[in-house]
Structure formats: structure tokens, C-alpha cells
Design a protein around this motif. Structure first.
Motif, mmCIF file in Angstrom:
data_model
loop_
_atom_site.group_PDB
_atom_site.id
_atom_site.type_symbol
_atom_site.label_atom_id
_atom_site.label_comp_id
_atom_site.label_asym_id
_atom_site.label_seq_id
_atom_site.Cartn_x
_atom_site.Cartn_y
_atom_site.Cartn_z
ATOM 1 N N LEU A 65 33.724 -10.524 7.907
ATOM 2 C CA LEU A 65 33.664 -10.484 6.449
ATOM 3 C C LEU A 65 32.362 -11.065 5.906
ATOM 4 N N GLY A 66 31.889 -12.158 6.520
ATOM 5 C CA GLY A 66 30.680 -12.804 6.019
ATOM 6 C C GLY A 66 29.401 -12.032 6.265
ATOM 7 N N PHE A 67 29.470 -10.963 7.074
ATOM 8 C CA PHE A 67 28.264 -10.202 7.392
ATOM 9 C C PHE A 67 28.000 -9.070 6.417
ATOM 10 N N GLY A 68 28.938 -8.840 5.501
ATOM 11 C CA GLY A 68 28.697 -7.882 4.440
ATOM 12 C C GLY A 68 28.939 -6.440 4.829
ATOM 13 N N ARG A 69 28.468 -5.558 3.962
ATOM 14 C CA ARG A 69 28.767 -4.138 4.054
ATOM 15 C C ARG A 69 28.276 -3.504 5.347
ATOM 16 N N ARG A 70 27.120 -3.945 5.849
ATOM 17 C CA ARG A 70 26.563 -3.322 7.050
ATOM 18 C C ARG A 70 27.503 -3.470 8.244
ATOM 19 N N ALA A 71 28.180 -4.607 8.329
ATOM 20 C CA ALA A 71 29.112 -4.825 9.440
ATOM 21 C C ALA A 71 30.248 -3.814 9.395
ATOM 22 N N TRP A 72 30.771 -3.536 8.173
ATOM 23 C CA TRP A 72 31.877 -2.589 8.059
ATOM 24 C C TRP A 72 31.421 -1.165 8.330
ATOM 25 N N VAL A 73 30.221 -0.825 7.881
ATOM 26 C CA VAL A 73 29.695 0.512 8.159
ATOM 27 C C VAL A 73 29.505 0.695 9.661
ATOM 28 N N ALA A 74 28.963 -0.345 10.330
ATOM 29 C CA ALA A 74 28.771 -0.259 11.778
ATOM 30 C C ALA A 74 30.107 -0.125 12.505
ATOM 31 N N ALA A 75 31.103 -0.930 12.084
ATOM 32 C CA ALA A 75 32.425 -0.850 12.722
ATOM 33 C C ALA A 75 33.061 0.514 12.497
ATOM 34 N N LEU A 76 32.902 1.060 11.292
ATOM 35 C CA LEU A 76 33.464 2.377 11.000
ATOM 36 C C LEU A 76 32.811 3.453 11.869
ATOM 37 N N LEU A 77 31.490 3.407 11.993
ATOM 38 C CA LEU A 77 30.787 4.430 12.780
ATOM 39 C C LEU A 77 31.117 4.318 14.265
ATOM 40 N N ILE A 78 31.189 3.081 14.775
ATOM 41 C CA ILE A 78 31.565 2.886 16.177
ATOM 42 C C ILE A 78 32.987 3.396 16.405
ATOM 43 N N GLY A 79 33.878 3.072 15.456
ATOM 44 C CA GLY A 79 35.249 3.559 15.567
ATOM 45 C C GLY A 79 35.316 5.071 15.525
ATOM 46 N N LEU A 80 34.535 5.679 14.643
ATOM 47 C CA LEU A 80 34.513 7.138 14.531
ATOM 48 C C LEU A 80 34.090 7.779 15.841
ATOM 49 N N VAL A 81 33.013 7.272 16.443
ATOM 50 C CA VAL A 81 32.545 7.829 17.716
ATOM 51 C C VAL A 81 33.624 7.685 18.784
ATOM 52 N N GLY A 82 34.259 6.502 18.840
ATOM 53 C CA GLY A 82 35.301 6.280 19.832
ATOM 54 C C GLY A 82 36.499 7.185 19.636
ATOM 55 N N VAL A 83 36.895 7.389 18.380
ATOM 56 C CA VAL A 83 38.032 8.267 18.083
ATOM 57 C C VAL A 83 37.720 9.704 18.485
ATOM 58 N N VAL A 84 36.532 10.174 18.149
ATOM 59 C CA VAL A 84 36.161 11.551 18.498
ATOM 60 C C VAL A 84 36.178 11.739 20.012
ATOM 61 N N ILE A 85 35.596 10.789 20.733
ATOM 62 C CA ILE A 85 35.600 10.898 22.200
ATOM 63 C C ILE A 85 37.041 10.884 22.714
ATOM 64 N N GLY A 86 37.856 9.982 22.164
ATOM 65 C CA GLY A 86 39.239 9.890 22.610
ATOM 66 C C GLY A 86 40.018 11.171 22.369
ATOM 67 N N ILE A 87 39.854 11.771 21.192
ATOM 68 C CA ILE A 87 40.570 13.010 20.884
ATOM 69 C C ILE A 87 40.102 14.140 21.796
ATOM 70 N N GLU A 88 38.793 14.208 22.031
ATOM 71 C CA GLU A 88 38.271 15.272 22.886
ATOM 72 C C GLU A 88 38.736 15.104 24.337
ATOM 73 N N VAL A 89 38.795 13.860 24.803
ATOM 74 C CA VAL A 89 39.211 13.615 26.190
ATOM 75 C C VAL A 89 40.708 13.787 26.362
ATOM 76 N N ARG A 90 41.495 13.246 25.405
ATOM 77 C CA ARG A 90 42.950 13.228 25.558
ATOM 78 C C ARG A 90 43.653 14.368 24.843
#
Length: 313
Positions: free
Chosen positions: A126-151
Motif C-alpha cells: 500500500l505504501g508504494f503507491g499506484r505503480r505497485a498495484w499496476v505492476a501487480a496487476l500486470l504480473i497477475g495478468l501475464v500469469g493468468v494468461v499463461i495458466g489459462i493457455e497451459v491448463r
């Protein structure tokens, strides 16, 4: 009314209906893609936690509060699972003990563990601001896409071989919830009750679509339908606050305890009402008493945290 005191009644109703969708999914009735309700739960958590805590965050007291909020139903759900299915007592401490599934005694407990992990990450980032949430969202998005494609599905996280994808799934939906909250607060639009009904119908229309191997449905649900439904639910009215409460209050208990019950070798039309009735008792009677009993522990920790902070000044 303060930010933390404001209630989003349509979201309360949405939480309750999502819990029912998961129950029918696990019972093999009517909701073939009910696993998508978990993503809605994670998005709701991101929205609600940011709304309630972003402006008064203290990491230590927050985590204790989350443990008190999540812990009692986790333990009760684990105990019911062990009583019906057997397994390791470590499940009572939320220790994953299965070889294939994280929690073979009560499989949905995996998402409650991930919910707590998301809360801990929320406190840290929370203390790292908006950039931290954008980074977490993008990392999550990449992981979800890979997971859906693999599984071949977004139903990820409950098995050890999809654990990493499950974390990505959690991160993506949780951060979507935060993003929707920011959009809602920037634009104070308010819509009437028909839009609230649409907010409830949208995600569950997708959940009722057959599992036919078409991953585009899962992509559309995670990236379009769930965010849109969450936004509509946050800006619209629900006709009855009491009905919303009756749907929302037992929803967490229902999610935590239903799986061992509906998977018993009995008629689903018997076990589903039994799970709902048990959740109502737990949600309205047992869970509030558990929280009240644990409240002194939270207060002692908060006071100790405050004294340590003052001493460090």
C-alpha cells in the motif's frame, strides 16, 4: 458517512449470490463455470479492503484484523472437512497437507489461504503507491494468461500444479477490484436499482455457460464481465438493504463449509439446503460471537503496536 462506514448493498447481494453459484457448481447443478465466482470474490476483496483501509492502514493491526475476520470460518470449514473426509489435523491451522490438492478435506480452503496472502500483500504494497498495484496487476495478468493457455481453464490454484497460476489469478482480480474502486471514487456516478439487477445478472450469466473448452469465455469473464459487474454494483442501488444483508452476511460461511457437505453421497437437493441453513446459523450467530471473543486480542495488539510506535518517535 465515512468511507469505511459506507455500505455497498448491491455488492453485498453479489457476494451472496456468488457463494450460491459456487455451491451449485460443486454440487454439479446449473452453474458449469461457477469457479469464476472465485475471481469475483477476489475482486470484491480488493475493492472493499481498499475502501476500508487505504486511508487508515497499520500493517500489524490490519493483519490481526484479517486473521480474526477469516480465521474462525476457516477453522470450522476445516473441521467439517476433516470430520467428513478425514485428513491431516494440520488443515485446522490452514497448512496445505495434500499431495494433489492443497486441502483435500475441503478443497475451497485454498482460496481462503490466497485471500489472506492477498491481504498481507495489500498491507506491504500500500505504501508504494499506484505503480505497485499496476505492476501487480500486470504480473497477475501475464500469469493468468499463461495458466489459462497451459491448463485450458481459469480454474486455477486449488492444486499444487497450478499454485503459481492461482497466485497470479488472485493478484489480477484483487488489483482489478482496487482499480474499480479508484474509478468509482473519481467519478461519483450513481445509478438506480435496474442497473444493480444487471450487475447481479452479468457474472452469473457467464457462469451458466457450458464448459466446452472455449477459453475465450473465461478471458471475457475475468477481463470484461467481472470488472463491469463490479463497477455497476458499486455505483447502483439495491432495492432492499435487508435482503442484501441476508444474502451477504452468510456468504463467507457458506463458501467455507459447503464443499464437504455437497460432495457427500447424498442428493444435492438435500445437501444444498443443509449447507445454506448451516451457513445462516454460522453467519448470523456463530461468526459474530467468534469475532467478539477474539476482539480483546486485537485490541491488545493494537495498543502494543501504538506504544511501540510512540516509543520509536
Amino acid at each position: 458517512m465515512t468511507r469505511s462506514a459506507e455500505r455497498f448493498h448491491t455488492l453485498d447481494a453479489m457476494r451472496g449470490i456468488a457463494a450460491l453459484a459456487v455451491v451449485f457448481y460443486h454440487a454439479g447443478r446449473l452453474v458449469p463455470r461457477g469457479y469464476l465466482a472465485v475471481d469475483l470474490f477476489f475482486a470484491l476483496s480488493g475493492f472493499v479492503l481498499f475502501h476500508a483501509y487505504a486511508h487508515r492502514m497499520q500493517a500489524g493491526p490490519f493483519l490481526i484484523e484479517r486473521l480474526i475476520r477469516l480465521g474462525p470460518m476457516m477453522v470450522i470449514g476445516a473441521a467439517i472437512g476433516l470430520a467428513i473426509n478425514g485428513g491431516s489435523a494440520g488443515t485446522l491451522l490452514m497448512i496445505p497437507t495434500g499431495r494433489t490438492f492443497l486441502y483435500p478435506a475441503n478443497i475451497p480452503l485454498w482460496s481462503l489461504l490466497f485471500e489472506f496472502i492477498a491481504g498481507a500483500a495489500f498491507a506491504l504494497l500500500l505504501g508504494f503507491g499506484r505503480r505497485a498495484w499496476v505492476a501487480a496487476l500486470l504480473i497477475g495478468l501475464v500469469g493468468v494468461v499463461i495458466g489459462i493457455e497451459v491448463r485450458g481453464s481459469a480454474d486455477l490454484g486449488f492444486r499444487w500444479d497450478t499454485f503459481g497460476y492461482g497466485l497470479a489469478r488472485t493478484a489480477f482480480s484483487f488489483c482489478i477490484g482496487i482499480a474499480i474502486y479508484r474509478i468509482v471514487t473519481l467519478n461519483r456516478m450513481r445509478l438506480g436499482w435496474p442497473w444493480g439487477m444487471l450487475a447481479l445478472l452479468l457474472p452469473f450469466t457467464v457462469m451458466m455457460m457450458p464448459q466446452d473448452g472455449n477459453v475465450l469465455v473465461d478471458y471475457a469473464a475475468l477481463m470484461v464481465v467481472m470488472p463491469l459487474a463490479l463497477w455497476l454494483g458499486a455505483v447502483s442501488q439495491f432495492p432492499s438493504a435487508k435482503v442484501a444483508a441476508w444474502l451477504g452476511i452468510p456468504s463467507y460461511a457458506l463458501y467455507a463449509v459447503h464443499h464437504p457437505l455437497v460432495k457427500m453421497d447424498l442428493s444435492a437437493w438435500l445437501t444444498i439446503p443443509a449447507a445454506v441453513l448451516l451457513a445462516i446459523v454460522l453467519g448470523f450467530l456463530v461468526e459474530p460471537r467468534c469475532r467478539a471473543a477474539l476482539q480483546p486480542m486485537q485490541q491488545r495488539f493494537t495498543n502494543a503496536h501504538f506504544r511501540a510506535s510512540v516509543k520509536g518517535l
